[in-house]
Motif scaffolding. Structure first.
Motif, short mmCIF file in Angstrom:
data_model
loop_
_atom_site.label_atom_id
_atom_site.label_comp_id
_atom_site.label_asym_id
_atom_site.label_seq_id
_atom_site.Cartn_x
_atom_site.Cartn_y
_atom_site.Cartn_z
N CYS A 1 0.85 -1.20 0.00
CA CYS A 1 0.00 0.00 0.00
C CYS A 1 0.89 1.25 0.00
CB CYS A 1 -0.90 0.03 1.24
SG CYS A 1 -2.03 -1.35 1.35
N PRO A 2 1.11 1.84 -1.15
CA PRO A 2 2.08 2.95 -1.23
C PRO A 2 1.63 4.22 -0.52
CG PRO A 2 1.00 2.60 -3.35
CD PRO A 2 0.59 1.47 -2.48
N ASN A 3 0.33 4.36 -0.25
CA ASN A 3 -0.15 5.58 0.40
C ASN A 3 -0.37 5.41 1.90
OD1 ASN A 3 -1.04 5.64 -2.59
ND2 ASN A 3 -1.00 7.78 -1.93
N VAL A 4 0.18 4.33 2.43
CA VAL A 4 0.02 4.02 3.84
C VAL A 4 1.40 3.72 4.42
CG1 VAL A 4 -0.79 2.18 5.36
CG2 VAL A 4 -2.36 3.18 3.71
N THR A 5 1.69 4.27 5.60
CA THR A 5 2.92 3.93 6.31
C THR A 5 2.56 3.20 7.59
OG1 THR A 5 4.00 5.94 5.51
CG2 THR A 5 5.01 4.86 7.40
N LEU A 6 3.10 2.01 7.75
CA LEU A 6 2.84 1.26 8.98
C LEU A 6 3.74 1.81 10.09
CD1 LEU A 6 1.46 -1.02 10.51
CD2 LEU A 6 3.24 -2.57 9.68
N SER A 7 3.11 2.52 11.04
CA SER A 7 3.88 3.17 12.11
C SER A 7 4.01 2.32 13.36
CB SER A 7 3.23 4.49 12.51
OG SER A 7 3.25 5.39 11.45
#
Ligand SMILES: *Cc1c(COP(=O)(O)O)cnc(C)c1O
Length: 221
Positions: A142-148
């Protein structure tokens, strides 16, 4: 006691690496403004409609965090406004956030919500489900999501040992994921645990984001 004083008290107690999400749900913009004027910039809400309305009326440098169960059909409204979603609790929701974030060309930080409480009605992935998602690079895709990182809520109980056990188990899971899958990834760094009644235990267990409402703003009506 003023909101500014209450914020100071809480922040003075927090280690330097722990950030405070001021949970302003159900409280009017006037009191959020008071917290803002006292220096608070991260606010947490659990209803999309409320973020939409408050976002419009408050300064643009507020970092809005969504912390409640998020319905698929509300994602489109939320995504343009939100910095971090703490409560990703299904693959379907993750994919919807990706889809809508792409449309508005944003990158949204997300936490996977993990079910650690005894209550069965609480939302979230099991440890196994979350690890499967990560192992199969589902979030990476998912390029528009960053897993924080991860989020969890302890059982609503007076049993401090039970709460400690639950937070410690989530922290151990977080550290094992970090070690196995994200050793050199600076983005996977948040452990969102702790509310007004249990945040000292959460901080002891390694929380990096505490979500506190009542202790700052008083009881919700
Ligand atoms: C409401 C809420 C909080 C804050 O709860 P308080 O007890 O008022 O501090 C924290 N996390 C989530 C997910 C919430 O819904």
């Amino acid at each position: 006691m003023s909101i500014g004083k209450r914020l100071d008290r809480i922040k003075n107690d927090l280690p330097e690496n722990v950030r405070l999400v001021a949970v302003s749900k159900f409280h009017p913009v006037e009191v959020i403004r008071e917290a803002y004027d006292a220096g608070q910039r991260i606010f947490g809400e659990n209803r999309v409609q409320e973020i939409v309305s408050k976002h419009e009326q408050l300064p643009p440098d507020i970092e809005w965090h969504f912390i409640g169960h998020l319905q698929i059909n509300k994602v489109r409204q939320l995504v343009p406004l939100v910095d971090t979603i703490h409560s990703i609790d299904s693959l379907k929701l993750l994919n919807e956030v990706q889809k809508e974030a792409q449309k508005v060309n944003r990158k949204i930080k997300i936490l996977l919500q993990i079910h650690i409480a005894r209550e069965t009605h609480k939302f979230g992935f099991s440890f196994e489900e979350a690890e499967t998602l990560i192992k199969n690079n589902i979030v990476d895709a998912c390029p528009n999501v960053t897993l924080s990182g991860l989020m969890g809520m302890a059982t609503l109980t007076d049993d401090q040992e039970e709460i400690r056990k639950e937070f410690q188990s989530l922290a151990a899971f977080y550290h094992s994921l970090k070690e196995h899958y994200f050793p050199a990834n600076d983005h996977f760094k948040e452990l969102s645990m702790g509310m007004s009644d249990d945040y000292p235990i959460a901080v002891e267990a390694g929380s990096t984001l505490v979500r506190i409402g009542t202790r700052i703003f008083g009881e919700r009506v």
